[in-house]
Design a protein around this motif. Sequence first.
Motif, PDB file in Angstrom:
ATOM      1  N   PRO A  76      48.026  42.175  53.232  1.00 49.94           N
ATOM      2  CA  PRO A  76      46.871  41.975  52.360  1.00 49.94           C
ATOM      3  C   PRO A  76      47.279  41.492  50.966  1.00 49.94           C
ATOM      4  N   CYS A  77      46.271  41.005  50.232  1.00 51.95           N
ATOM      5  CA  CYS A  77      46.470  40.492  48.879  1.00 51.95           C
ATOM      6  C   CYS A  77      45.467  41.132  47.917  1.00 51.95           C
ATOM      7  N   ALA A  78      45.969  41.607  46.794  1.00 49.78           N
ATOM      8  CA  ALA A  78      45.113  42.082  45.706  1.00 49.78           C
ATOM      9  C   ALA A  78      44.683  40.855  44.910  1.00 49.78           C
ATOM     10  N   LEU A  79      43.408  40.774  44.568  1.00 55.53           N
ATOM     11  CA  LEU A  79      42.868  39.615  43.852  1.00 55.53           C
ATOM     12  C   LEU A  79      42.292  40.038  42.509  1.00 55.53           C
ATOM     13  N   GLN A  80      42.517  39.188  41.512  1.00 55.03           N
ATOM     14  CA  GLN A  80      41.954  39.412  40.188  1.00 55.03           C
ATOM     15  C   GLN A  80      41.379  38.102  39.669  1.00 55.03           C
ATOM     16  N   ILE A  81      40.168  38.164  39.145  1.00 57.76           N
ATOM     17  CA  ILE A  81      39.535  37.034  38.460  1.00 57.76           C
ATOM     18  C   ILE A  81      39.479  37.399  36.982  1.00 57.76           C
ATOM     19  N   SER A  82      39.936  36.484  36.133  1.00 57.42           N
ATOM     20  CA  SER A  82      39.855  36.716  34.688  1.00 57.42           C
ATOM     21  C   SER A  82      39.550  35.399  33.979  1.00 57.42           C
ATOM     22  N   GLY A  83      38.989  35.510  32.797  1.00 58.31           N
ATOM     23  CA  GLY A  83      38.677  34.325  32.012  1.00 58.31           C
ATOM     24  C   GLY A  83      37.415  33.634  32.497  1.00 58.31           C
ATOM     25  N   GLY A  84      37.358  32.346  32.253  1.00 56.25           N
ATOM     26  CA  GLY A  84      36.173  31.587  32.639  1.00 56.25           C
ATOM     27  C   GLY A  84      34.946  32.105  31.925  1.00 56.25           C
ATOM     28  N   ASN A  85      33.834  32.123  32.619  1.00 59.12           N
ATOM     29  CA  ASN A  85      32.591  32.574  32.006  1.00 59.12           C
ATOM     30  C   ASN A  85      32.207  33.988  32.442  1.00 59.12           C
ATOM     31  N   LEU A  86      33.210  34.855  32.633  1.00 56.10           N
ATOM     32  CA  LEU A  86      32.896  36.259  32.913  1.00 56.10           C
ATOM     33  C   LEU A  86      32.030  36.803  31.773  1.00 56.10           C
ATOM     34  N   PRO A  87      31.052  37.633  32.075  1.00 55.43           N
ATOM     35  CA  PRO A  87      30.203  38.185  31.014  1.00 55.43           C
ATOM     36  C   PRO A  87      31.023  38.964  29.980  1.00 55.43           C
ATOM     37  N   ALA A  88      30.533  38.984  28.753  1.00 55.27           N
ATOM     38  CA  ALA A  88      31.185  39.728  27.677  1.00 55.27           C
ATOM     39  C   ALA A  88      31.370  41.176  28.101  1.00 55.27           C
ATOM     40  N   GLY A  89      32.523  41.719  27.790  1.00 52.71           N
ATOM     41  CA  GLY A  89      32.813  43.110  28.111  1.00 52.71           C
ATOM     42  C   GLY A  89      33.437  43.314  29.477  1.00 52.71           C
ATOM     43  N   ILE A  90      33.523  42.258  30.290  1.00 53.58           N
ATOM     44  CA  ILE A  90      34.178  42.354  31.606  1.00 53.58           C
ATOM     45  C   ILE A  90      35.429  41.484  31.561  1.00 53.58           C
ATOM     46  N   PRO A  91      36.591  42.096  31.315  1.00 51.84           N
ATOM     47  CA  PRO A  91      37.807  41.294  31.215  1.00 51.84           C
ATOM     48  C   PRO A  91      38.300  40.764  32.559  1.00 51.84           C
ATOM     49  N   ALA A  92      37.961  41.456  33.664  1.00 51.11           N
ATOM     50  CA  ALA A  92      38.434  41.034  34.982  1.00 51.11           C
ATOM     51  C   ALA A  92      37.586  41.695  36.066  1.00 51.11           C
ATOM     52  N   LEU A  93      37.590  41.080  37.231  1.00 53.86           N
ATOM     53  CA  LEU A  93      37.012  41.655  38.443  1.00 53.86           C
ATOM     54  C   LEU A  93      38.071  41.596  39.530  1.00 53.86           C
ATOM     55  N   TYR A  94      37.997  42.533  40.470  1.00 56.77           N
ATOM     56  CA  TYR A  94      39.039  42.662  41.490  1.00 56.77           C
ATOM     57  C   TYR A  94      38.445  42.694  42.887  1.00 56.77           C
ATOM     58  N   SER A  95      39.298  42.364  43.853  1.00 57.90           N
ATOM     59  CA  SER A  95      38.938  42.472  45.254  1.00 57.90           C
ATOM     60  C   SER A  95      40.230  42.601  46.050  1.00 57.90           C
ATOM     61  N   LEU A  96      40.111  42.792  47.344  1.00 59.74           N
ATOM     62  CA  LEU A  96      41.275  42.891  48.218  1.00 59.74           C
ATOM     63  C   LEU A  96      41.007  42.069  49.463  1.00 59.74           C
ATOM     64  N   ALA A  97      41.910  41.149  49.762  1.00 59.01           N
ATOM     65  CA  ALA A  97      41.820  40.340  50.976  1.00 59.01           C
ATOM     66  C   ALA A  97      42.732  40.975  52.013  1.00 59.01           C
ATOM     67  N   ALA A  98      42.141  41.612  53.009  1.00 58.81           N
ATOM     68  CA  ALA A  98      42.928  42.263  54.052  1.00 58.81           C
ATOM     69  C   ALA A  98      43.582  41.236  54.967  1.00 58.81           C
ATOM     70  N   SER A  99      42.953  40.066  55.094  1.00 61.30           N
ATOM     71  CA  SER A  99      43.481  39.011  55.954  1.00 61.30           C
ATOM     72  C   SER A  99      42.965  37.674  55.439  1.00 61.30           C
ATOM     73  N   SER A 100      43.359  36.614  56.105  1.00 58.55           N
ATOM     74  CA  SER A 100      42.898  35.287  55.704  1.00 58.55           C
ATOM     75  C   SER A 100      41.392  35.169  55.952  1.00 58.55           C
ATOM     76  N   GLY A 101      40.823  34.124  55.406  1.00 60.65           N
ATOM     77  CA  GLY A 101      39.390  33.902  55.565  1.00 60.65           C
ATOM     78  C   GLY A 101      38.692  34.033  54.233  1.00 60.65           C
ATOM     79  N   ASN A 102      37.438  34.427  54.289  1.00 56.95           N
ATOM     80  CA  ASN A 102      36.604  34.499  53.097  1.00 56.95           C
ATOM     81  C   ASN A 102      36.612  35.903  52.492  1.00 56.95           C
TER      82      ASN A 102
END
Length: 169
Positions: A76-102
């Motif tokens: 699996p892969c740990a995912l982090q989104i940061s920057g871009g147009n994330l709303p103020a006060g949210i420095p990052a969002l996370y998810s986990l990809a257990a396998s390939s795909g969406n």
Amino acid sequence: ALPAAIVTGALLTACGGGGSGDSDTQPTANLTGTAATGAPIVGATLTAKCRNSSGITGTTSATGSFALTVASADFPCALQISGGNLPAGIPALYSLAASSGNTNVTPLTDLALALQINAQLKQTLGQWFANPSSMDAIAEALASASNTLRTALTAAGYTLPANWSAGSA
């Protein structure tokens, strides 16, 4: 001879290549998804830290979509989104990809993963993402954390997406 060659080639492709171990190429898989907070997260950096690799990065598109190529054995892969147009006060969002795909990255994936990380490791998502551990165990238990989150949100009166069924992360 030609049919035998085709069958042999298909079998080697199905198992990921030859068995000699001399090849430097590894089977790869696509990891795709969308980053959104109700609206697309545009121009954000997506960072994937996987079982056998880290620092795989990409950028979200104008629709919030992303695509990465990851070695199949690295999930699996740990995912982090940061920057871009994330709303103020949210420095990052996370998810986990257990396998390939969406695999999407949203406030809901962030909350479900936070429940699991806190329960198993007593860490914040940021602490865990700095050096992800126990990814296999977390991937296995994420459906349970998602069910807990789903129940809490329903009890609080939130309307959940119709395609977020019980047992799905």
